[in-house]
Design a protein around this motif. Structure first.
Motif, PDB file in Angstrom:
ATOM      1  N   MET A 206       0.823  -1.218   0.000  1.00 25.92           N
ATOM      2  CA  MET A 206       0.000   0.000   0.000  1.00 25.92           C
ATOM      3  C   MET A 206       0.855   1.265   0.000  1.00 25.92           C
ATOM      4  O   MET A 206       0.400   2.324  -0.372  1.00 25.92           O
ATOM      5  CB  MET A 206      -0.923   0.006   1.224  1.00 25.92           C
ATOM      6  CG  MET A 206      -1.988  -1.087   1.195  1.00 25.92           C
ATOM      7  SD  MET A 206      -3.268  -0.800  -0.040  1.00 25.92           S
ATOM      8  CE  MET A 206      -4.312   0.356   0.818  1.00 25.92           C
ATOM      9  N   THR A 207       2.122   1.148   0.402  1.00 31.01           N
ATOM     10  CA  THR A 207       2.991   2.331   0.422  1.00 31.01           C
ATOM     11  C   THR A 207       3.275   2.833  -0.983  1.00 31.01           C
ATOM     12  O   THR A 207       3.229   4.033  -1.256  1.00 31.01           O
ATOM     13  CB  THR A 207       4.313   2.009   1.147  1.00 31.01           C
ATOM     14  OG1 THR A 207       4.024   1.587   2.480  1.00 31.01           O
ATOM     15  CG2 THR A 207       5.211   3.234   1.179  1.00 31.01           C
ATOM     16  N   ALA A 208       3.586   1.891  -1.900  1.00 30.25           N
ATOM     17  CA  ALA A 208       3.852   2.279  -3.286  1.00 30.25           C
ATOM     18  C   ALA A 208       2.612   2.923  -3.909  1.00 30.25           C
ATOM     19  O   ALA A 208       2.710   3.903  -4.655  1.00 30.25           O
ATOM     20  CB  ALA A 208       4.284   1.052  -4.095  1.00 30.25           C
ATOM     21  N   LEU A 209       1.449   2.385  -3.597  1.00 26.95           N
ATOM     22  CA  LEU A 209       0.204   2.952  -4.114  1.00 26.95           C
ATOM     23  C   LEU A 209      -0.026   4.357  -3.574  1.00 26.95           C
ATOM     24  O   LEU A 209      -0.494   5.250  -4.291  1.00 26.95           O
ATOM     25  CB  LEU A 209      -0.969   2.049  -3.750  1.00 26.95           C
ATOM     26  CG  LEU A 209      -2.344   2.472  -4.264  1.00 26.95           C
ATOM     27  CD1 LEU A 209      -2.351   2.588  -5.781  1.00 26.95           C
ATOM     28  CD2 LEU A 209      -3.413   1.499  -3.797  1.00 26.95           C
TER      29      LEU A 209
ATOM     30  N   ILE B 168       1.819   6.840  -5.607  1.00 24.88           N
ATOM     31  CA  ILE B 168       1.124   7.121  -6.868  1.00 24.88           C
ATOM     32  C   ILE B 168      -0.033   8.088  -6.635  1.00 24.88           C
ATOM     33  O   ILE B 168      -0.276   8.995  -7.435  1.00 24.88           O
ATOM     34  CB  ILE B 168       0.615   5.816  -7.494  1.00 24.88           C
ATOM     35  CG1 ILE B 168       1.794   4.871  -7.798  1.00 24.88           C
ATOM     36  CG2 ILE B 168      -0.167   6.102  -8.764  1.00 24.88           C
ATOM     37  CD1 ILE B 168       2.862   5.490  -8.667  1.00 24.88           C
TER      38      ILE B 168
ATOM     39  N   ALA C  23      -8.459   3.603 -10.272  1.00 21.11           N
ATOM     40  CA  ALA C  23      -7.260   3.724 -11.106  1.00 21.11           C
ATOM     41  C   ALA C  23      -7.579   4.319 -12.474  1.00 21.11           C
ATOM     42  O   ALA C  23      -6.912   5.274 -12.921  1.00 21.11           O
ATOM     43  CB  ALA C  23      -6.601   2.360 -11.264  1.00 21.11           C
TER      44      ALA C  23
ATOM     45  N   THR D 120       2.032   2.314 -13.871  1.00 17.51           N
ATOM     46  CA  THR D 120       1.877   1.755 -12.520  1.00 17.51           C
ATOM     47  C   THR D 120       0.456   1.272 -12.243  1.00 17.51           C
ATOM     48  O   THR D 120       0.098   1.019 -11.085  1.00 17.51           O
ATOM     49  CB  THR D 120       2.272   2.812 -11.465  1.00 17.51           C
ATOM     50  OG1 THR D 120       1.502   4.006 -11.660  1.00 17.51           O
ATOM     51  CG2 THR D 120       3.751   3.145 -11.557  1.00 17.51           C
TER      52      THR D 120
ATOM     53  N   PRO E  39      -0.853  -1.657 -12.585  1.00 19.53           N
ATOM     54  CA  PRO E  39      -0.941  -2.944 -11.872  1.00 19.53           C
ATOM     55  C   PRO E  39      -0.923  -2.820 -10.351  1.00 19.53           C
ATOM     56  O   PRO E  39      -1.415  -3.718  -9.657  1.00 19.53           O
ATOM     57  CB  PRO E  39       0.302  -3.701 -12.369  1.00 19.53           C
ATOM     58  CG  PRO E  39       0.566  -3.130 -13.731  1.00 19.53           C
ATOM     59  CD  PRO E  39       0.224  -1.682 -13.604  1.00 19.53           C
ATOM     60  N   LEU E  40      -0.376  -1.725  -9.812  1.00 22.80           N
ATOM     61  CA  LEU E  40      -0.349  -1.551  -8.362  1.00 22.80           C
ATOM     62  C   LEU E  40      -1.764  -1.506  -7.783  1.00 22.80           C
ATOM     63  O   LEU E  40      -2.010  -2.004  -6.681  1.00 22.80           O
ATOM     64  CB  LEU E  40       0.392  -0.263  -7.990  1.00 22.80           C
ATOM     65  CG  LEU E  40       1.919  -0.254  -8.143  1.00 22.80           C
ATOM     66  CD1 LEU E  40       2.460   1.139  -7.845  1.00 22.80           C
ATOM     67  CD2 LEU E  40       2.539  -1.287  -7.218  1.00 22.80           C
ATOM     68  N   TRP E  41      -2.681  -0.911  -8.529  1.00 20.30           N
ATOM     69  CA  TRP E  41      -4.057  -0.810  -8.042  1.00 20.30           C
ATOM     70  C   TRP E  41      -4.715  -2.179  -7.969  1.00 20.30           C
ATOM     71  O   TRP E  41      -5.508  -2.450  -7.066  1.00 20.30           O
ATOM     72  CB  TRP E  41      -4.867   0.108  -8.952  1.00 20.30           C
ATOM     73  CG  TRP E  41      -4.437   1.532  -8.913  1.00 20.30           C
ATOM     74  CD1 TRP E  41      -3.500   2.114  -9.728  1.00 20.30           C
ATOM     75  CD2 TRP E  41      -4.895   2.545  -8.030  1.00 20.30           C
ATOM     76  NE1 TRP E  41      -3.364   3.439  -9.388  1.00 20.30           N
ATOM     77  CE2 TRP E  41      -4.208   3.734  -8.359  1.00 20.30           C
ATOM     78  CE3 TRP E  41      -5.832   2.567  -6.995  1.00 20.30           C
ATOM     79  CZ2 TRP E  41      -4.420   4.932  -7.689  1.00 20.30           C
ATOM     80  CZ3 TRP E  41      -6.054   3.758  -6.326  1.00 20.30           C
ATOM     81  CH2 TRP E  41      -5.350   4.917  -6.672  1.00 20.30           C
TER      82      TRP E  41
ATOM     83  N   ARG F 296      -3.341  -4.926  -7.202  1.00 16.61           N
ATOM     84  CA  ARG F 296      -2.837  -5.671  -6.047  1.00 16.61           C
ATOM     85  C   ARG F 296      -3.187  -5.018  -4.727  1.00 16.61           C
ATOM     86  O   ARG F 296      -2.837  -5.520  -3.664  1.00 16.61           O
ATOM     87  CB  ARG F 296      -1.312  -5.809  -6.147  1.00 16.61           C
ATOM     88  CG  ARG F 296      -0.851  -6.606  -7.352  1.00 16.61           C
ATOM     89  CD  ARG F 296       0.604  -6.993  -7.222  1.00 16.61           C
ATOM     90  NE  ARG F 296       1.489  -5.838  -7.194  1.00 16.61           N
ATOM     91  CZ  ARG F 296       2.061  -5.318  -8.288  1.00 16.61           C
ATOM     92  NH1 ARG F 296       1.805  -5.845  -9.485  1.00 16.61           N
ATOM     93  NH2 ARG F 296       2.854  -4.274  -8.203  1.00 16.61           N
ATOM     94  N   ALA F 297      -3.876  -3.852  -4.803  1.00 18.19           N
ATOM     95  CA  ALA F 297      -4.185  -3.126  -3.574  1.00 18.19           C
ATOM     96  C   ALA F 297      -5.222  -3.862  -2.751  1.00 18.19           C
ATOM     97  O   ALA F 297      -6.042  -4.616  -3.264  1.00 18.19           O
ATOM     98  CB  ALA F 297      -4.708  -1.727  -3.906  1.00 18.19           C
TER      99      ALA F 297
END
Length: 392
Positions: free
Chosen positions: A1-4, A7, A68, A174, A176-178, A180-181
């Protein structure tokens, strides 16, 4: 969740970039286009009218497309609208580009604010709007640098459009980050919408929405007209007056950074009251100022006071209404906030056209008094409702 979260912060930089540009560059745009001084208020009204529409529909839009996709589409639309401003041959083109710029902001604003309010600590709400302030501060800086090199205001808008385009590329890469959130942040929200009438049956909704309208009216009017106020009041150049917008939004940004730390100890109510008090001091300083630096200092202090208010009001929404209703309520809150942005800047422009921009501090003080009344009434109604719930 930090990387998200990173963003999301970058997305708010993109949302903030165009917000302060029009006010800081308007003196030169007005001269080149031969427009009336009050026209900037109507351009702002067009932008925020689009934002009102997309904010009201945000709950349905986000459930259909996901947070997203809404964010990427909004940033892309913003970049296109900014480029349209740069290439516009006249006033008509500016109005044509103003509407999609507003439509781009509303749904993304609601979706990202609600997501952060539900999934992150209170400090992140303040820091989220701090990053919006970074974008709002960088915008006038790019414009001022462009003016000092002898370039046109069109070059400034072109530069900002390029920055937003680069941000859009990052967001697309980015996505794909959403996926996996936690909780499917990038996907659908709910199967069925919440009826707006159900929300309006609550007695504490009306003063709450009025508070959002009045606060955003103050923030937008202060940022849009600050540079023109200092330019007219002190007779300095347009490029020097543009620094006023940088100071205002810079103070807003720095204040929200420190408000994130203060949120660990202070309640939302305490942050709101402190912010209103500091902004009142800034309005009084601007009113009594006799030099350009004092006038700029007053506008800067107004921005510093405004810093904790909006994030604290938004962060309190899930607490007031619960997670199930929060996104729909935030849509209404932001819609009413943008109603304030839509009508108050042109109202001030109409008054300034006949009375002069020297009424800037007094106009803001009247709005401040009404905002204090609305926020205090909201708190009292909510406390009363809570006490009834405990007794039942």
């Amino acid at each position: 969740m930090t990387a998200l979260l990173v963003i999301i912060y970058l997305s708010f930089v993109g949302l903030g970039l165009p917000n302060s540009v029009l006010g800081s560059i308007w003196p030169q745009m007005q001269m080149e286009l031969g427009a009336d001084v009050s026209l900037v208020g109507y351009l702002s009204m067009t932008v925020t009218a689009g934002t009102v529409a997309s904010s009201v529909l945000a709950d349905r839009i986000v459930r259909r497309l996901g947070v997203a996709r809404v964010t990427v589409i909004s940033v892309l639309m913003t970049a296109g609208a900014l480029l349209g401003f740069a290439l516009s041959p006249g006033v008509e083109g500016l109005f044509l580009c103003a509407l999609p710029m507003g439509l781009a902001a509303g749904a993304a604003d609601v979706a990202l604010n609600n997501f952060v309010a539900l999934h992150y600590e209170a400090k992140h709400m303040s820091w989220l709007h701090c990053f919006w302030g970074i974008g709002a501060s960088v915008g006038p800086m790019l414009v001022a640098a462009s003016l000092r090199t002898g370039a046109s205001w069109r070059t400034g808008y072109g530069l900002i459009s390029a920055v937003v385009c680069a941000l859009c590329v990052i967001l697309i890469c980015t996505l794909p980050l959403w996926g996996r959130a936690s909780g499917g942040a990038g996907g659908h929200q709910r199967a069925a919408p919440i009826c707006v009438g159900h929300i309006f049956r609550r007695r504490d909704v009306l003063p709450l929405l009025c508070g959002f309208a009045l606060y955003n009216a103050m923030e937008t009017t202060a940022g849009l007209w600050g540079a023109t106020f200092v330019h007219d009041r002190c007779g300095i150049s347009t490029s020097d007056a543009a620094l006023t917008s940088t100071l205002y939004f810079g103070a807003l940004t720095v204040g929200r950074f420190f408000a994130g730390f203060a949120a660990k100890r202070w309640s939302d109510r305490q942050l709101i009251r402190a912010g209103l008090g500091i902004s009142a001091l800034g309005m009084l300083l601007a009113w009594c100022s006799g030099s350009a630096w004092l006038a700029m200092g007053g506008v800067c202090l107004i921005g510093l006071g405004f810093a904790p208010i909006y994030p604290a009001m938004l962060h309190a929404t899930p607490f007031y209404f619960g997670a199930e209703l929060s996104q729909q309520v935030m849509g209404l809150e932001m819609a009413l906030a943008y109603v304030g942005s839509t009508f108050f800047p042109p109202l001030f422009g109409a008054l300034a056209a006949s009375l002069g921009t020297s009424i800037y501090p007094g106009f803001l003080l009247i709005c401040l008094f009404l905002a204090v009344t609305a926020t205090e009434l909201t708190d009292r109604l909510f406390e009363k409702r809570e006490s009834y719930g405990k007794c039942s």
